[in-house]
Design an enzyme around this catalytic site. Structure first.
Site, PDB file in Angstrom:
ATOM      1  N   ASN A 180     -71.346 -56.129  73.906  1.00 53.64           N
ATOM      2  CA  ASN A 180     -72.278 -54.893  73.898  1.00 53.64           C
ATOM      3  C   ASN A 180     -73.867 -54.994  74.535  1.00 53.64           C
ATOM      4  OD1 ASN A 180     -73.816 -56.260  71.871  1.00 53.64           O
ATOM      5  ND2 ASN A 180     -73.368 -54.865  69.993  1.00 53.64           N
ATOM      6  N   HIS A 216     -76.458 -57.400  73.397  1.00 51.27           N
ATOM      7  CA  HIS A 216     -77.252 -57.858  72.468  1.00 51.27           C
ATOM      8  C   HIS A 216     -77.598 -59.046  73.022  1.00 51.27           C
ATOM      9  CE1 HIS A 216     -74.134 -59.836  69.504  1.00 51.27           C
ATOM     10  NE2 HIS A 216     -74.420 -60.583  70.463  1.00 51.27           N
ATOM     11  N   GLU A 254     -79.826 -55.506  68.748  1.00 57.50           N
ATOM     12  CA  GLU A 254     -78.617 -54.794  69.094  1.00 57.50           C
ATOM     13  C   GLU A 254     -79.006 -53.643  70.069  1.00 57.50           C
ATOM     14  OE1 GLU A 254     -75.695 -55.941  68.477  1.00 57.50           O
ATOM     15  OE2 GLU A 254     -75.174 -56.374  66.308  1.00 57.50           O
ATOM     16  N   ASP A 314     -81.533 -66.853  65.668  1.00 58.72           N
ATOM     17  CA  ASP A 314     -81.195 -66.006  64.623  1.00 58.72           C
ATOM     18  C   ASP A 314     -80.586 -66.647  63.571  1.00 58.72           C
ATOM     19  OD1 ASP A 314     -78.798 -66.387  66.096  1.00 58.72           O
ATOM     20  OD2 ASP A 314     -78.971 -64.355  66.978  1.00 58.72           O
TER      21      ASP A 314
HETATM   22  P1  PGA Z   1     -70.308 -65.213  71.721  1.00 55.50           P
HETATM   23  O1  PGA Z   1     -71.798 -64.644  71.403  1.00 55.50           O
HETATM   24  O2  PGA Z   1     -71.004 -66.450  72.678  1.00 55.50           O
HETATM   25  O3  PGA Z   1     -69.636 -65.581  70.627  1.00 55.50           O
HETATM   26  O4  PGA Z   1     -69.559 -64.391  72.858  1.00 55.50           O
HETATM   27  C1  PGA Z   1     -72.621 -64.360  72.330  1.00 55.50           C
HETATM   28  C2  PGA Z   1     -73.735 -63.360  71.999  1.00 55.50           C
HETATM   29  O5  PGA Z   1     -73.341 -62.703  70.914  1.00 55.50           O
HETATM   30  O6  PGA Z   1     -75.060 -63.872  71.789  1.00 55.50           O
END
Ligand code: PGA
Length: 241
Positions: free
Chosen positions: A136, A138, A143, A67
């Site tokens: 969450n 995702h 999301e 992304d």
């Molecule tokens: P993070 O993000 O490694 O910064 O916790 C993980 C993600 O959102 O895929």
């Protein structure tokens, strides 16, 4: 899914780095899907170190990042392209032509999403997709919600996701873009193999629901249950109790 728990984040990162490098040594034209965020930082550090020690050649590897933010200027350090250059590509020698990114400044963002799908297909598809998971649930910027997008698309970021990215913007969540481009669920699930890393207590709930709950758009990572070749690497804090 194969679940492996490591006693320490660093052990997990080193083990995954060793597996990826062994795979590149066997298959020099490997196509890798790569994540950003905090979780992969020890993994990229281990890849840099072990590449130096082993002398692994990355010249034929292709990469596609999951992304990218929309609308950041080309020289902005918060761009995921900048993160990847800093954390991995410069050190191991992945050239700009072999590193696939979504362009969040493209004049036609829908056309840019279609271009990315074609580029992945033209590369022969992703062999190994490395993922993190949001607290969450995702994956990429897919999301939780009432529906999910199959292919690469524009995504609105939820407040929790913008907060999780604030460190790339000097800790100021206001600076985090509201919009991004992201691979979709099918883009991810088409990878031949998927490795998901999760570390830290704040991921434990999402991990438990990903592994043991129903497949639901409310927890996008639960769709990984539909894939035949998924490995989940955890530290003790992120492991289901
Ligand atoms: P993070 O993000 O490694 O910064 O916790 C993980 C993600 O959102 O895929």
């Amino acid at each position: 899914m194969t679940i492996q728990t490591f006693d320490h984040t660093r052990t997990l990162a080193r083990e995954l780095a060793a597996r990826v490098l062994a795979r590149i040594e066997r298959q020099p034209a490997l196509v890798l899907g790569l994540p950003t965020g905090r979780t992969p930082l020890p993994f990229y550090e281990a890849l840099r170190e072990q590449t130096r020690v082993r002398g692994t050649r990355w010249a034929d590897v292709r990469t596609f990042n999951l992304d990218e933010f929309v609308g950041l200027p080309p020289d902005h350090p918060g761009r995921y392209r900048a993160y990847m250059e800093r954390e991995l590509f410069q050190a191991v020698g992945v050239s700009a032509e072999r590193a696939g990114f979504l362009d969040g400044n493209a004049p036609d963002l829908e056309a840019e999403c279609r271009r990315y799908e074609r580029a992945i297909a033209d590369a022969g598809g992703i062999d190994v997709m490395v993922l993190g998971i949001g607290a969450n649930g995702h994956i990429g910027f897919n999301e939780p919600g009432d529906g999910l997008m199959a292919f690469t698309h524009r995504a609105q970021l939820q407040p929790a996701t913008r907060l999780a990215n604030a460190s790339l913007f000097g800790g100021d969540v206001e600076q985090v873009p509201h919009e991004a481009l992201s691979m979709g669920m099918t883009t991810i699930l088409r990878a031949r193999a998927i490795v998901l890393m999760a570390t830290g207590e704040e991921k434990a709930d999402a991990v438990a629901r990903m592994l043991g709950g129903p497949v639901t758009t409310k927890l996008p990572a639960s769709f990984l249950q539909l894939h035949p070749e998924v490995t989940v690497l955890l530290d003790p804090a992120a492991s289901p109790r």
